[in-house]
Design an enzyme around this catalytic site. Structure first.
Site: not given
Ligand SMILES: *Cc1c(COP(=O)(O)O)cnc(C)c1O
Length: 415
Positions: A240, A275-277, A314, A344-345, A373
């Site tokens: 986190g 549990e760092p990501g 993101r 196409c968005e 991510y």
């Protein structure tokens, strides 16, 4: 803290390699990661806990490339996984299943079964039904599964609602007010050992105060459980910690944070896990892209690039901010523009109303802080091939995942 990306005489480098050299050889869009930055961040956790029993379990979902997992495994990391697919990756990367913790609200029977057979360290359980299933599957295999319940400590992580997980209304964990009853009922089940408590309150926390509040609540819970005869040995405080996505953001200092944690847990006789990501890999990565076109609709400037939401979702998903830097500084000033991709968005943007270098078609840019991510959430939407990934080590670089081919796009499909 080692800064992996920097300008030298107006040219952007990753460690000792000029980014434009990589872009010229490997083509764009491509992800570029600094090995040294990843190891640096991992070691700041591991060394911050030096002298007390601990394990740092890198959260695989942030970036699951085999080379990165292998590098972290060699550095002594454990792994936090949320699927059987991630367990497969950890094994292929040479990770030790005995250092794996399995998190997630929806583990399937097959996933639990294979994790048990491989002998993972423990399961972070999120419901009573899941505990019952693990108990029965472990019993059938003649094994004892080590279990921690993921507790929802009801702490407001004060982060984006999509990445906040520690409040009562979220799907994650078991309410701290109810968890003691769950432990007591689970204590009667065969095939499991109630060894730990765990929590993970959210992501991208630039202020560690909520994490310290959660730790305090968790330690009080450990005391209450032990008083009831449940011999808790392990405390897993999740991941986190945030990273500075904006150039001016504060950088939470892992060392200072862990010093406070050490004071809290001192004397509690607990094996400590994190549990760092994001905080391990985010700053180590950049997404390099080439400008395709410039155009103006009314008063609005657009910079159209060859990267899009399919490489980095993101901004579209979380309204996230990523700094955008030119690979070569120029004298042509800046422009306020939307940086958009070919998908196409209308949501396909990397930045909106951003003052960026006045780049022209053919110029290269880097979308920064994209190591976490980023590729992990990449998709094939619009039948776009997923980009290649590059690892830089000192003055050398190599491809650690090839760009997909057109045939990769249709693999498994039938006429
Ligand atoms: C996502 C996740 C992490 C990692 O979170 P970061 O914010 O990337 O550090 C750790 N533990 C669990 C259970 C997670 O779901």
């Amino acid at each position: 803290m080692f800064q992996p990306f920097e300008y030298r005489e107006g040219v952007l480098y990753c460690e000792g390699v000029e980014l434009s050299k990589i872009a010229d050889h490997a083509a764009t869009p491509c992800y570029v990661y600094s090995a040294r930055a990843i190891l640096d961040r991992f070691h700041s956790y591991d060394q911050g806990l030096f002298g007390i029993p601990h394990r740092v379990c890198y959260a695989v979902k942030a970036n699951s490339n085999l080379s990165l997992l292998n590098m972290l495994a060699q550095a002594g990391a454990g792994f936090d996984i949320v699927s059987g697919g991630e367990l497969h990756r950890v094994l292929k990367a040479g990770g030790d299943p005995g250092k794996v913790v399995f998190s997630g609200v929806g583990k399937t029977r097959e996933e639990i079964d294979s994790a048990l057979q491989l002998g993972i360290h423990s399961f972070n359980c999120e419901s009573e039904a899941e505990i019952a299933l693990i108990s029965s599957l472990a019993s059938r295999l003649g094994k004892t599964a080590s279990i921690a319940l993921r507790v929802n400590p009801d702490v407001d992580a004060a982060t984006h609602p999509y990445i906040s997980t520690g409040l009562k209304e979220h799907k994650f964990g078991i309410d701290i007010a109810e968890v003691e009853g769950v432990y007591q009922r689970a204590a009667a089940l065969p095939g499991i050992s109630l060894d730990g408590v765990s929590c993970h309150i959210g992501s991208q926390l630039l202020d560690p105060a909520p994490l310290l509040e959660a730790a305090t609540k968790m330690l009080a819970l450990v005391g209450r459980l032990r008083a009831k005869g449940i011999a808790i040995k392990e405390l897993d405080l999740g991941g986190g910690l945030g990273v500075p996505y904006h150039a001016g953001d504060p950088r939470p200092d892992v060392d200072t944070f862990l010093r406070k944690i050490r004071q809290l847990v001192d004397g509690h006789n607990l094996f400590l896990m994190f549990e760092p990501g994001r905080s391990v890999v985010a700053e180590a990565g950049a997404l390099v892209s080439r400008v395709l076109y410039r155009k103006k609709n009314g008063e609005k400037e657009f910079v159209i690039i060859d990267a899009s939401m399919t490489e980095l979702i993101r901004p579209a998903l979380y309204e996230a901010h990523h700094e955008i830097l030119p690979l070569r500084k120029s004298k042509f000033g800046t422009v306020v523009a939307n940086i958009v991709g070919p998908v196409c968005e209308s949501g396909d943007f990397l930045a909106e109303n951003r003052e960026v270098a006045n780049v022209l078609p053919g110029d290269l840019i880097a979308i920064m802080t994209a190591g976490a991510y980023g590729f992990a959430m990449a998709s094939n939407y619009n039948s776009r091939v997923r980009p290649c990934e590059i690892l830089v080590e000192g003055d050398t670089w190599r491809v650690i995942r090839q760009r997909e081919t057109l045939d990769d796009l249709i693999r498994g499909e039938e006429l």
